[in-house]
Every structure is written in C-alpha cells, then in structure tokens.
Design an enzyme around this catalytic site. Sequence first.
Site, PDB file in Angstrom:
ATOM      1  N   GLY A 258      70.200  14.186  48.796  1.00  0.00           N
ATOM      2  CA  GLY A 258      71.549  13.753  49.150  1.00  0.00           C
ATOM      3  C   GLY A 258      72.201  14.401  50.338  1.00  0.00           C
ATOM      4  N   PRO A 297      65.097  16.295  49.203  1.00  0.00           N
ATOM      5  CA  PRO A 297      65.692  15.661  50.383  1.00  0.00           C
ATOM      6  C   PRO A 297      64.826  14.519  50.906  1.00  0.00           C
ATOM      7  CG  PRO A 297      64.556  17.656  51.026  1.00  0.00           C
ATOM      8  CD  PRO A 297      64.464  17.580  49.521  1.00  0.00           C
ATOM      9  N   ARG A 299      66.496  11.636  53.468  1.00  0.00           N
ATOM     10  CA  ARG A 299      67.143  11.323  54.747  1.00  0.00           C
ATOM     11  C   ARG A 299      67.222  12.529  55.694  1.00  0.00           C
ATOM     12  NH1 ARG A 299      71.360   7.383  54.758  1.00  0.00           N
ATOM     13  NH2 ARG A 299      71.556   7.872  52.550  1.00  0.00           N
ATOM     14  N   CYS A 367      69.104 -16.072  60.137  1.00  0.00           N
ATOM     15  CA  CYS A 367      70.185 -17.027  59.907  1.00  0.00           C
ATOM     16  C   CYS A 367      71.165 -16.524  58.853  1.00  0.00           C
ATOM     17  CB  CYS A 367      69.591 -18.365  59.501  1.00  0.00           C
ATOM     18  SG  CYS A 367      68.542 -18.973  60.801  1.00  0.00           S
TER      19      CYS A 367
HETATM   20  N1  LLP Z   1      66.564  12.050  44.539  1.00  0.00           N
HETATM   21  C1  LLP Z   1      67.030  10.989  43.865  1.00  0.00           C
HETATM   22  C2  LLP Z   1      67.003  10.996  42.405  1.00  0.00           C
HETATM   23  C3  LLP Z   1      67.569   9.898  44.579  1.00  0.00           C
HETATM   24  O1  LLP Z   1      68.052   8.860  43.916  1.00  0.00           O
HETATM   25  C4  LLP Z   1      67.577   9.914  46.003  1.00  0.00           C
HETATM   26  C5  LLP Z   1      68.109   8.793  46.767  1.00  0.00           C
HETATM   27  C6  LLP Z   1      67.056  11.056  46.659  1.00  0.00           C
HETATM   28  C7  LLP Z   1      66.556  12.102  45.897  1.00  0.00           C
HETATM   29  C8  LLP Z   1      67.012  11.182  48.149  1.00  0.00           C
HETATM   30  O2  LLP Z   1      68.275  11.162  48.701  1.00  0.00           O
HETATM   31  P1  LLP Z   1      68.507  11.531  50.244  1.00  0.00           P
HETATM   32  O3  LLP Z   1      68.180  12.992  50.415  1.00  0.00           O
HETATM   33  O4  LLP Z   1      67.620  10.684  51.067  1.00  0.00           O
HETATM   34  O5  LLP Z   1      69.932  11.248  50.462  1.00  0.00           O
HETATM   35  N2  LLP Z   1      69.270   3.190  50.907  1.00  0.00           N
HETATM   36  C9  LLP Z   1      70.387   4.108  51.016  1.00  0.00           C
HETATM   37  C10 LLP Z   1      70.108   5.423  50.343  1.00  0.00           C
HETATM   38  C11 LLP Z   1      69.732   5.310  48.883  1.00  0.00           C
HETATM   39  C12 LLP Z   1      69.440   6.646  48.254  1.00  0.00           C
HETATM   40  C13 LLP Z   1      68.893   6.487  46.893  1.00  0.00           C
HETATM   41  N3  LLP Z   1      68.529   7.703  46.243  1.00  0.00           N
HETATM   42  C14 LLP Z   1      70.746   4.283  52.481  1.00  0.00           C
HETATM   43  O6  LLP Z   1      70.099   3.653  53.326  1.00  0.00           O
HETATM   44  O7  LLP Z   1      71.681   4.999  52.822  1.00  0.00           O
END
Ligand code: LLP
Length: 438
Positions: A258, A297, A299, A367
């Site tokens: 996150g 992590p 993103r 479209c």
């Molecule tokens: N762990 C769990 C349990 C998660 O649900 C997620 C993301 C992560 C880790 C990784 O999160 P990050 O570090 O990448 O923030 N499609 C959306 C993001 C969806 C995230 C879903 N879960 C976007 O493009 O912003």
Amino acid sequence: MKAERPPERPPGFTYRSDKRIVRASQFTMHADDVSLAMLAERYGTPLYVYSASAIRERYQEFERAFQGCEHTVCYSVKANSNLSILRLLSRMGAGFDIVSGGELHRIAEISRKSAAKTVFSGVGKLAGEIDLALSTGILMFNVESASELDLLAARAAHLRKRARFAVRANPDVTAETHPYISTGLHEHKFGVPWRDAGELYRLGDSFPYLKAAGVSVHIGSQITEVGPFRESMERVASLVRSLRADHHDIRYVDAGGGLGIVYEPNAAIGFAKLARQYAQALLGPLKSLGVHLLLEPGRAIVGPAGVLVTRVIYRKRNEGKQFVVVDAAMTDLLRPSLYDAYHEIVPVVLGADSSAAEKVDVVGPVCETGDFFAHGRQLRVVGEGDLLAILDTGAYGMVLASNYNSRMRPAEVLVDGARSRLVRKRESLRDLLAPERI
Ligand code: LLP
C-alpha cells in the site's frame, strides 16, 4: 504558451541526447541507457518498457529501510507479474505475495525456492488453489474468513500437509486513497472484524494440520501518508500480545502493501526518505515483539519503473477542443478510465525548438468515452507520428490489460543498463483467436 520541461523519473527514465536517432540538439527519453525511440522502432507501439535499475533501486530502498528488523519483502505479484520482473526480484532475495493459483504458478516457474517465501492472500481462495499452495509449500496463508479456515483445514488434512496461517484482521483504519483501492474499513469485503480474530485463531489451532503463525493486515493501496500504517500496526501489536497470552505462537506480522508513489510531475520527498518514514511507522509499534515482519509492496517497487510508449495517430479538433488520438487505449492502461488516475504524459523526443504547449485531451481508439489518458492536459505540441511516454505505468498497467475491441495486448521490454530484452511479445491475431472454437 511556452512548455515547461517535462518531468523525468531517474534513475530509470531520463532525457539524454542520442545522436544516432535524432539531431544533436534534441533529447530522447531513455530507459536506463536505451532510447525509447529506438525501442519503439524495433518493437512497435504501444509498448511497455521497464527499467531494471529502477526496480533494483526501489527494492533495495525497502531493504535498507528495514535492515534493523528481521523481515522479508514479499513483492505483490498482482502489480506486475511479468516472469522476467519476478525473476529479477527473486534473484535479489524477494519473497512474494500472491492472490491466485495463476500467480503461484508464475512463482514456481521462476524459482522453487521463492515459493517458501510466498504468502497467499485473497478473499476467494479455491480448493484447487489451496491444494497447489499446500503441495508447493508456501510460507503462510492469510485467511480472510471462518469458511476459508475450514476449507484450509480440510484440504491440509486431506493432503497431510501442515499449513501456517495468519488471520487477516481488518483494523478499521481510514487511509486517504481512491475508494476502489481502500480496504481497511469494516464495510470492505477484506479481512475479518477485529473482535472476531481471536476466535478464528482458537478454531485454527484446534485443527491438527493448521498452525497459527502470524497476524496480517492490509489497509489499502496508494497511501502516501504513513500515519494510518502506524495506527494499524499499533492495533496489530496489541493483537499479537493477546494472542501470545492465549498460547498462540505468533512469529510473523504481515503488514500488507500500500505504500504510494508520486504520480504528479515532481516528488516533494524522495523515495528513500518515504521508505524510512514508512519503516519507522511500522517498526515503532512492533518494537520488543521480536516478530519477523513481512511486507507486500507492489506499486512502490515497480510503478515508477515502467512507461507505456505510444504513437500519436491523429490530431483532431471538435468544436474548439483539441484531441490527440494515440495508438494505446484503456485496454492497455486502464487506470485513468477506472480510477480517474493521473499519469504524466511526456514527449519521447524533445526538440530544442519545440517548446510550445497546448491544452489537449489524450484519447485512445476504443469505442468508449471513458477511453482516455488525460483530459484538458497542458502538453508540448505533438504531431501525428510522434511518440509519447505515459509515466509510472510499471504497476497495474499490463496486468489490467484486456482484449476489448479485439485489440491485441502490447509487448513488454525490460532494459538493464545498455541491454534490452523483449520479455513478452506483442499478441498476434492468431493469439487473439486461439482459445475460440466455431
Ligand atoms: N497486499 C494486498 C493484500 C493487496 O490487496 C495489495 C493490493 C497489495 C498487497 C499491494 O498493494 P500496493 O503496494 O501495490 O499498493 N489496481 C489498483 C490497485 C489495486 C491494489 C489491490 N491490492 C490501482 O491501479 O491503483
């Protein structure tokens, strides 16, 4: 109107002069040491390009920030599941966070050893996926309901495999992010209510093949303030204490993923500093517990390490509105359409003389009115045939691509220093029709 100098994303993506491709007075955006114009020429567009040096740097920032504590960075595969990226991270020692049998299959493909550092999250695990994870021997299941715990116990007994589990508890913490990617509130489908967690651990430890091993949380994605992470870790720390008092052997805390990135032109603080602040927020409340910290992590590691290169097909003006129609679409990068997400769009070639700017909508060929990359964006004037790079698309870019409008998904290239490698070929018409029967 004069254009400002477009943003760059060092160390991965920077403007450099490239005399072989363009006039000496021009600059071309490079991925590491390789010109994006050259890659577009060789592999066509739309094209995802990733920088290995950017991925390494960001992974190492995480490692550095948490070096004082026993930990494993379990890269969240859903952000970008390209096998070459997974292998790059696995070679640096990463573990993985997966949410499906498909993702586990990818991990098994790149390294058997990495499976032992893999955690399995998700609210809808299927029996077949659980079986695959049990026989592969993953580190831990993050269980999200009593029914899932029952199924896990049954499958583990059937296969005679012991399973470590954590309950994903919902800390009911508010974090500033888009509602579609916020997860830590009680109204969301994720995790179990905090007050029910103790009962699930008791139930779990009563099954012969299950072993309570950790506590897990995930409060959402693209969170750029560390306060909510600290708040949720405070709740986790007190849960760990009370579970241990209840004789559960809790060794792991899975803090989820996150941590956000800066999509806007320029970052107010660098990633190293944000990672340090994040580490302090998590480690403060966990001090003296002696747990092994798991991080998930996605993103923050791959987001700024990728760009989507696209070519301008047409310029068109409707009632005073200027459109730039490009060859990439929502099928290649869904984030603007789905979350109204902001991505910087920059010209690949920067002429010394081309400094005029204009307000445009950058749109794709699909479209749907929702097929856009930017509305009313101030951009350097670009002509038909010019290349643009959409920045920060290494995470949740290609993984969300689709074949809508019978479009073929783009190719992916991984650049490492002066070397570039096609790590996924562009889909062909044959690929498109291959699963269908008439
Ligand atoms: N762990 C769990 C349990 C998660 O649900 C997620 C993301 C992560 C880790 C990784 O999160 P990050 O570090 O990448 O923030 N499609 C959306 C993001 C969806 C995230 C879903 N879960 C976007 O493009 O912003």
